[in-house]
Design a protein around this motif. Structure first.
Motif, PDB file in Angstrom:
ATOM      1  N   PHE A   1      37.770  47.496  27.192  1.00 49.49           N
ATOM      2  CA  PHE A   1      37.899  46.529  28.288  1.00 49.49           C
ATOM      3  C   PHE A   1      37.150  47.000  29.539  1.00 49.49           C
ATOM      4  O   PHE A   1      36.644  46.166  30.301  1.00 49.49           O
ATOM      5  N   ALA A   2      37.073  48.326  29.731  1.00 47.35           N
ATOM      6  CA  ALA A   2      36.260  48.823  30.856  1.00 47.35           C
ATOM      7  C   ALA A   2      34.799  48.433  30.656  1.00 47.35           C
ATOM      8  O   ALA A   2      34.115  48.009  31.597  1.00 47.35           O
ATOM      9  N   GLY A   3      34.328  48.573  29.411  1.00 45.54           N
ATOM     10  CA  GLY A   3      32.956  48.170  29.117  1.00 45.54           C
ATOM     11  C   GLY A   3      32.756  46.672  29.227  1.00 45.54           C
ATOM     12  O   GLY A   3      31.713  46.208  29.699  1.00 45.54           O
ATOM     13  N   MET A   4      33.768  45.904  28.806  1.00 43.10           N
ATOM     14  CA  MET A   4      33.654  44.443  28.866  1.00 43.10           C
ATOM     15  C   MET A   4      33.628  43.944  30.311  1.00 43.10           C
ATOM     16  O   MET A   4      32.938  42.963  30.625  1.00 43.10           O
ATOM     17  N   GLU A   5      34.381  44.604  31.201  1.00 44.00           N
ATOM     18  CA  GLU A   5      34.379  44.185  32.609  1.00 44.00           C
ATOM     19  C   GLU A   5      32.993  44.361  33.227  1.00 44.00           C
ATOM     20  O   GLU A   5      32.552  43.539  34.025  1.00 44.00           O
ATOM     21  N   VAL A   6      32.330  45.454  32.847  1.00 43.45           N
ATOM     22  CA  VAL A   6      30.950  45.645  33.327  1.00 43.45           C
ATOM     23  C   VAL A   6      30.015  44.702  32.575  1.00 43.45           C
ATOM     24  O   VAL A   6      29.092  44.108  33.158  1.00 43.45           O
ATOM     25  N   GLY A   7      30.258  44.555  31.264  1.00 48.12           N
ATOM     26  CA  GLY A   7      29.371  43.761  30.426  1.00 48.12           C
ATOM     27  C   GLY A   7      29.297  42.299  30.811  1.00 48.12           C
ATOM     28  O   GLY A   7      28.211  41.705  30.793  1.00 48.12           O
ATOM     29  N   ILE A   8      30.427  41.694  31.196  1.00 49.81           N
ATOM     30  CA  ILE A   8      30.393  40.265  31.528  1.00 49.81           C
ATOM     31  C   ILE A   8      29.573  40.032  32.803  1.00 49.81           C
ATOM     32  O   ILE A   8      28.881  39.007  32.932  1.00 49.81           O
ATOM     33  N   VAL A   9      29.616  40.998  33.717  1.00 50.72           N
ATOM     34  CA  VAL A   9      28.801  40.879  34.935  1.00 50.72           C
ATOM     35  C   VAL A   9      27.314  40.972  34.590  1.00 50.72           C
ATOM     36  O   VAL A   9      26.485  40.174  35.059  1.00 50.72           O
ATOM     37  N   LEU A  10      26.978  41.942  33.719  1.00 47.87           N
ATOM     38  CA  LEU A  10      25.571  42.111  33.340  1.00 47.87           C
ATOM     39  C   LEU A  10      25.080  40.954  32.474  1.00 47.87           C
ATOM     40  O   LEU A  10      23.908  40.559  32.561  1.00 47.87           O
ATOM     41  N   ALA A  11      25.965  40.403  31.636  1.00 44.81           N
ATOM     42  CA  ALA A  11      25.577  39.238  30.828  1.00 44.81           C
ATOM     43  C   ALA A  11      25.240  38.054  31.734  1.00 44.81           C
ATOM     44  O   ALA A  11      24.278  37.315  31.479  1.00 44.81           O
ATOM     45  N   THR A  12      26.014  37.876  32.792  1.00 38.32           N
ATOM     46  CA  THR A  12      25.727  36.808  33.757  1.00 38.32           C
ATOM     47  C   THR A  12      24.382  37.050  34.431  1.00 38.32           C
ATOM     48  O   THR A  12      23.557  36.125  34.560  1.00 38.32           O
ATOM     49  N   THR A  13      24.159  38.293  34.839  1.00 38.94           N
ATOM     50  CA  THR A  13      22.874  38.629  35.469  1.00 38.94           C
ATOM     51  C   THR A  13      21.710  38.369  34.520  1.00 38.94           C
ATOM     52  O   THR A  13      20.678  37.815  34.921  1.00 38.94           O
ATOM     53  N   GLY A  14      21.887  38.750  33.245  1.00 38.90           N
ATOM     54  CA  GLY A  14      20.811  38.559  32.276  1.00 38.90           C
ATOM     55  C   GLY A  14      20.439  37.097  32.099  1.00 38.90           C
ATOM     56  O   GLY A  14      19.258  36.748  32.051  1.00 38.90           O
ATOM     57  N   ALA A  15      21.454  36.231  32.003  1.00 38.36           N
ATOM     58  CA  ALA A  15      21.180  34.801  31.816  1.00 38.36           C
ATOM     59  C   ALA A  15      20.447  34.219  33.025  1.00 38.36           C
ATOM     60  O   ALA A  15      19.477  33.465  32.875  1.00 38.36           O
ATOM     61  N   ILE A  16      20.901  34.597  34.215  1.00 40.81           N
ATOM     62  CA  ILE A  16      20.302  34.041  35.427  1.00 40.81           C
ATOM     63  C   ILE A  16      18.864  34.538  35.600  1.00 40.81           C
ATOM     64  O   ILE A  16      17.948  33.757  35.905  1.00 40.81           O
ATOM     65  N   VAL A  17      18.668  35.852  35.397  1.00 44.32           N
ATOM     66  CA  VAL A  17      17.314  36.404  35.547  1.00 44.32           C
ATOM     67  C   VAL A  17      16.373  35.786  34.519  1.00 44.32           C
ATOM     68  O   VAL A  17      15.214  35.461  34.816  1.00 44.32           O
ATOM     69  N   GLY A  18      16.859  35.597  33.287  1.00 46.63           N
ATOM     70  CA  GLY A  18      16.041  34.954  32.256  1.00 46.63           C
ATOM     71  C   GLY A  18      15.635  33.546  32.659  1.00 46.63           C
ATOM     72  O   GLY A  18      14.488  33.137  32.446  1.00 46.63           O
ATOM     73  N   GLU A  19      16.571  32.815  33.258  1.00 43.92           N
ATOM     74  CA  GLU A  19      16.252  31.454  33.706  1.00 43.92           C
ATOM     75  C   GLU A  19      15.301  31.479  34.900  1.00 43.92           C
ATOM     76  O   GLU A  19      14.475  30.571  35.046  1.00 43.92           O
ATOM     77  N   TYR A  20      15.433  32.490  35.749  1.00 40.94           N
ATOM     78  CA  TYR A  20      14.500  32.620  36.874  1.00 40.94           C
ATOM     79  C   TYR A  20      13.068  32.697  36.366  1.00 40.94           C
ATOM     80  O   TYR A  20      12.152  32.050  36.871  1.00 40.94           O
ATOM     81  N   ILE A  21      12.874  33.567  35.368  1.00 43.35           N
ATOM     82  CA  ILE A  21      11.515  33.916  34.960  1.00 43.35           C
ATOM     83  C   ILE A  21      10.940  32.945  33.940  1.00 43.35           C
ATOM     84  O   ILE A  21       9.763  32.591  34.011  1.00 43.35           O
ATOM     85  N   ALA A  22      11.762  32.536  32.971  1.00 38.88           N
ATOM     86  CA  ALA A  22      11.208  31.725  31.872  1.00 38.88           C
ATOM     87  C   ALA A  22      12.161  30.597  31.493  1.00 38.88           C
ATOM     88  O   ALA A  22      12.364  30.332  30.319  1.00 38.88           O
ATOM     89  N   GLY A  23      12.736  29.946  32.488  1.00 38.86           N
ATOM     90  CA  GLY A  23      13.706  28.902  32.183  1.00 38.86           C
ATOM     91  C   GLY A  23      13.195  27.508  32.504  1.00 38.86           C
ATOM     92  O   GLY A  23      12.377  27.320  33.406  1.00 38.86           O
ATOM     93  N   SER A  24      13.675  26.560  31.737  1.00 45.52           N
ATOM     94  CA  SER A  24      13.393  25.157  32.031  1.00 45.52           C
ATOM     95  C   SER A  24      14.691  24.373  32.191  1.00 45.52           C
ATOM     96  O   SER A  24      14.680  23.162  32.372  1.00 45.52           O
ATOM     97  N   GLN A  25      15.823  25.091  32.118  1.00 41.41           N
ATOM     98  CA  GLN A  25      17.134  24.497  32.320  1.00 41.41           C
ATOM     99  C   GLN A  25      18.105  25.607  32.719  1.00 41.41           C
ATOM    100  O   GLN A  25      17.790  26.781  32.602  1.00 41.41           O
ATOM    101  N   GLY A  26      19.282  25.224  33.197  1.00 45.34           N
ATOM    102  CA  GLY A  26      20.253  26.209  33.644  1.00 45.34           C
ATOM    103  C   GLY A  26      20.270  26.356  35.158  1.00 45.34           C
ATOM    104  O   GLY A  26      19.372  25.889  35.862  1.00 45.34           O
ATOM    105  N   LEU A  27      21.313  27.031  35.657  1.00 45.18           N
ATOM    106  CA  LEU A  27      21.484  27.165  37.104  1.00 45.18           C
ATOM    107  C   LEU A  27      20.410  28.060  37.724  1.00 45.18           C
ATOM    108  O   LEU A  27      20.000  27.842  38.867  1.00 45.18           O
ATOM    109  N   GLY A  28      19.966  29.083  36.991  1.00 44.27           N
ATOM    110  CA  GLY A  28      18.881  29.921  37.493  1.00 44.27           C
ATOM    111  C   GLY A  28      17.606  29.128  37.690  1.00 44.27           C
ATOM    112  O   GLY A  28      16.880  29.319  38.672  1.00 44.27           O
ATOM    113  N   PHE A  29      17.346  28.219  36.757  1.00 46.06           N
ATOM    114  CA  PHE A  29      16.177  27.342  36.893  1.00 46.06           C
ATOM    115  C   PHE A  29      16.326  26.449  38.127  1.00 46.06           C
ATOM    116  O   PHE A  29      15.354  26.215  38.865  1.00 46.06           O
ATOM    117  N   LEU A  30      17.556  25.946  38.387  1.00 49.12           N
ATOM    118  CA  LEU A  30      17.772  25.116  39.579  1.00 49.12           C
ATOM    119  C   LEU A  30      17.543  25.904  40.862  1.00 49.12           C
ATOM    120  O   LEU A  30      17.023  25.363  41.847  1.00 49.12           O
TER     121      LEU A  30
END
Length: 265
Positions: A183-212
């Motif tokens: 659970f210690a790893g999951m608490e860090v992991g969910i934050v990094l998973a969110t960062t990964g999705a947003i950064v991915g949408e920033y750079i190569a996204g055509s949909q999602g909140l990062g793209f917006l």
């Protein structure tokens, strides 16, 4: 009012007060400093844009896209992190063999993998899912490895004296002992998973909140950018709190949970 009740009420009082103080300082900086609202919008404009988000026809589809990327990537990271962490924890020779590769992969900037993911998986959500999984994988795997290695030898000897099989030792001793680490790893992991999705949408996204966010930035709409970042922060907070509540549900016996209650008491 008892100290326990005071400690429970404290976050619900202090946090709103701090938010109000921050908003007041923000407004003063904009007003007194006469900052260009196109560069640093006042809180009122951001609030208006934030409320307007929910009347936009496509905000929920973009939100669903981002949440899907985060949750699927996080689920992949949990499954693979647990399996690899347990294997490396149980097989020291394997961990020693692949340690250089783990270190190299961990220190490599994960954002640099996005072009490869785009080549392999295209511009859809799949490349963002794998980036989320990659970022969340390492803290979960390393915590599982540490958890397996942290099981006391005396406890293993007790299981052996009870004629427990290796499978029984794994399920009844080791898996229970590693839960706090998981659970210690999951608490860090969910934050990094969110960062990964947003950064991915920033750079190569055509949909999602990062793209917006990128779209609003290209329109020089700073108030909308602030509003979208606020919405992303709230979503990330909710996901973190869900993981935290899962920890309280599954390991109420651990010090990281009951210790907090004792402190509050």
């Amino acid at each position: 009012m008892s100290r326990q009740k005071v400690m429970r009420v404290l976050p619900w009082v202090v946090t709103p007060v701090l938010v109000v103080v921050i908003v007041v300082i923000w407004q003063l900086v904009v007003s007194i400093g006469q900052v260009n609202p196109f560069l640093f919008p006042p809180p009122g404009a951001v609030g208006e844009k934030f409320m307007g988000l929910f009347s936009a026809p496509d905000i929920w589809s973009h939100t669903l896209t981002t949440l899907s990327e985060i949750l699927i990537g996080f689920a992949i990271a949990v499954v693979t992190g647990v399996v690899v962490g347990v294997l490396l924890g149980k097989l020291p020779w394997l961990e020693a063999s692949v340690r250089p590769l783990i270190v190299i992969t961990q220190v490599a900037p994960k954002v640099a993998f996005i072009p490869l993911f785009v080549i392999w998986f295209g511009f859809g959500i799949t490349s963002k899912i794998w980036l989320s999984a990659l970022l969340a994988f390492f803290p979960i795997m390393l915590n599982m490895l540490l958890g397996v290695r942290s099981v006391e030898q005396g406890q293993r000897e007790v299981m052996k004296s009870l004629n427990a099989t290796r499978w029984q030792t794994l399920l009844q001793l080791e898996m229970r002992s590693v839960q706090p680490y998981l659970f210690a790893g999951m608490e860090v992991g969910i934050v990094l998973a969110t960062t990964g999705a947003i950064v991915g949408e920033y750079i190569a996204g055509s949909q999602g909140l990062g793209f917006l966010v990128v779209s609003s930035m290209n329109q020089l709409d700073a108030a909308l950018t602030f509003a979208l970042i606020l919405w992303l922060s709230l979503l990330g907070l909710v996901l973190y709190l869900i993981v935290n509540e899962l920890k309280r549900f599954f390991i109420p016996w651990h010090e990281s949970v009951y210790g907090l209650r004792d402190t509050m008491a």
